[in-house]
Design an enzyme around this catalytic site. Structure first.
Site, PDB file in Angstrom:
ATOM      1  CB  CYS A   1      -9.953  -6.311   3.637  1.00 38.33           C
ATOM      2  SG  CYS A   1      -9.710  -6.669   5.386  1.00 38.33           S
TER       3      CYS A   1
ATOM      4  CB  CYS B   1      -4.932  -1.917   3.185  1.00 36.84           C
ATOM      5  SG  CYS B   1      -6.114  -1.636   4.540  1.00 36.84           S
TER       6      CYS B   1
END
EC number: 2.3.1.155
Length: 475
Positions: free
Chosen positions: A139, A459
């Site tokens: 991500c 994250c």
């Protein structure tokens, strides 16, 4: 982290305390936003460093982020990436031959265009002499693309770099089973009819079972949603709190969209279809409707649902990054400086989604700042529970001392400065493209609100994380 499950309730703020502190502020940021917009940039010291090049973002764009399976479903990833690059060219009027390098991030690669940066660049009309490469870091892939660009410029290798990211979840690679793949490869090498018939005789119907991609950790075989559910439980975050935060995200995104604040979105004419002009996943609901949804991962008692999770998204983004002296020489007025950044890694089993908690104090220390210096926070919202767990962990001396080896907590971002134009829960999360959206949201917010420093954090799968300081360019 096992002890965390046991001691969280004792050492962290209680659920009722957190719910009270949270519930009084989730949608109350409009007045602070109006007040902040009327204030000029604070007279803080710039983060420029001696004998180092200043690196700026001139502008950035993104295609509308769409729910997978909707208007982009018949495209390929390089189509979206090309659209982002074309939109950036149109927005900035940068000459194509001035761009020294192009870097894109992506997660689930299309095998036909594994170096999607190169294919998209050629499709957008960039010179075939402009190098391009693709990075992947879950991500935070486009964050990695941007910081790689920073490194190329800081080292003097380049002056002008385009960084971006793309994800197309509408069409992910579905493979034959390994047994089927092996038989097909062996058949291609067979030289005689007898060899071919011998191989075919080994075929079994179960060879046809496909291998579907899963958003799961290779090292733990756990889906991210399952991990988010466990994390929410560990930090005593209720279903109601998660739904409240998701409703906040969608409500703020709807407001920002209606007020024209999402200026990084560029229209995209989908071949054979209508022109797409805005994100389509923003869906403010009600707590009553959200409460009706069943748990999505840990059944029947989990708290993570489709309503408080980010959704599978198609989209692409791109930003124009230059050395400051080059930008000024070309007549640009940059939006922001890209300053200090860090990458972190933790245990992918029990701390998979706590990257912002670990990265934030490190990047603040590196820049010589505190939480009070930050005017705009933009954190990636994978799940409501993930965001709320990070906010709790950041506000806990016990967690800082026992898990991070720090003397004291860094503190929790005030919600009136936090993701006030919505986030990944509402705007969408194309894995490879979110990082650029975060940076541009920060830069645009600093300009509108008159702030000086922004903090981006996210994250990522693998227990990794990222944080970066963005500094507003002086007016």
């Amino acid at each position: 982290m096992t002890s965390l499950l046991t001691y969280t309730l004792k050492y962290l703020p209680s659920t009722s305390q957190w719910a009270l502190r949270f519930s009084v502020r989730p949608l109350s940021c409009s007045s602070q936003l109006r007040a902040a917009a009327a204030v000029q940039a604070k007279s803080k010291q710039t983060l420029a460093k001696p004998n180092m090049r200043n690196i700026v973002v001139v502008d950035g764009v993104r295609t509308p982020f769409l729910l997978s399976g909707t208007s982009y479903k018949d495209l390929m990833p390089h189509d979206l990436a090309r659209a982002a690059l074309s939109g950036l060219l149109h927005r900035t009027s940068v000459p194509k031959d001035v761009v020294d390098y192009i870097i894109f991030g992506t997660v689930i690669q299309e095998v036909k265009t594994s170096n999607v940066a190169r294919e998209a660049a050629l499709g957008a009309g960039f010179s075939d002499r402009t190098p391009a490469h693709t990075v992947t870091m879950a991500c935070i892939s486009s964050n990695q693309a941007m910081t790689t660009a920073v490194g190329l410029i800081a080292s003097g290798q380049c002056d002008v770099v385009v960084a971006g990211g793309v994800e197309l979840m509408s069409d992910v690679p579905i493979r034959h089973s390994r047994k089927m793949r092996k038989m097909m490869l062996d058949l291609s090498k067979a030289k005689t009819l007898g060899q071919r018939l011998s191989l075919i005789s080994q075929f079994r119907l179960n060879f046809l079972s496909p291998e579907l991609p899963a958003v799961a950790e290779f090292s733990t075989n756990e889906t991210m949603g399952h991990s988010a559910d466990r994390l929410a439980a560990a930090f005593a975050i209720s279903r109601l709190e998660q739904d409240e935060y998701a409703l906040r995200s969608h409500s703020l995104a709807k407001k920002a969209q209606g007020e024209g604040l999402l200026s990084d979105v560029v229209p995209f004419k989908v071949p054979g279809k209508d022109t797409v002009t805005q994100d389509n996943g923003i869906r403010p609901s009600s707590l009553e409707q959200m409460a009706k949804l069943k748990p999505a991962f840990i059944k029947p008692y989990g708290t993570v649902t489709a309503a408080n999770s980010s959704f599978l998204t198609d989209g692409a983004s791109a930003v124009l990054i230059l050395a400051e002296e080059k930008a000024l020489a070309m007549g640009y007025k940059p939006k922001a400086y890209l300053r200090d950044f860090v990458y972190v890694s933790q245990d992918p089993k029990d701390q998979l989604l706590l990257g912002p908690t670990y990265a934030t104090p490190k990047v603040l220390e590196k820049a010589g700042l505190t939480m009070n210096d930050i005017d705009a926070f933009e954190f990636h919202e994978a799940f409501s529970g993930q965001i709320l767990a990070n906010l709790k962990a950041m506000d806990s001396d016990w967690f800082a001392q026992n898990y991070m080896g720090r003397k004291a907590k860094v503190g929790s971002p005030p919600l009136e400065k936090f993701n006030i134009w919505g986030g990944s829960l509402s705007l969408g999360h194309p894995f490879g493209a979110t990082g650029c959206r975060l940076v541009m949201a920060t830069a645009n917010r600093l300009q509108k609100e008159g702030g000086q420093y922004g903090l981006v954090a996210a994250c990522a799968a693998g227990g990794q994380g990222h944080a970066m300081i963005v500094e507003a360019y002086p007016k």
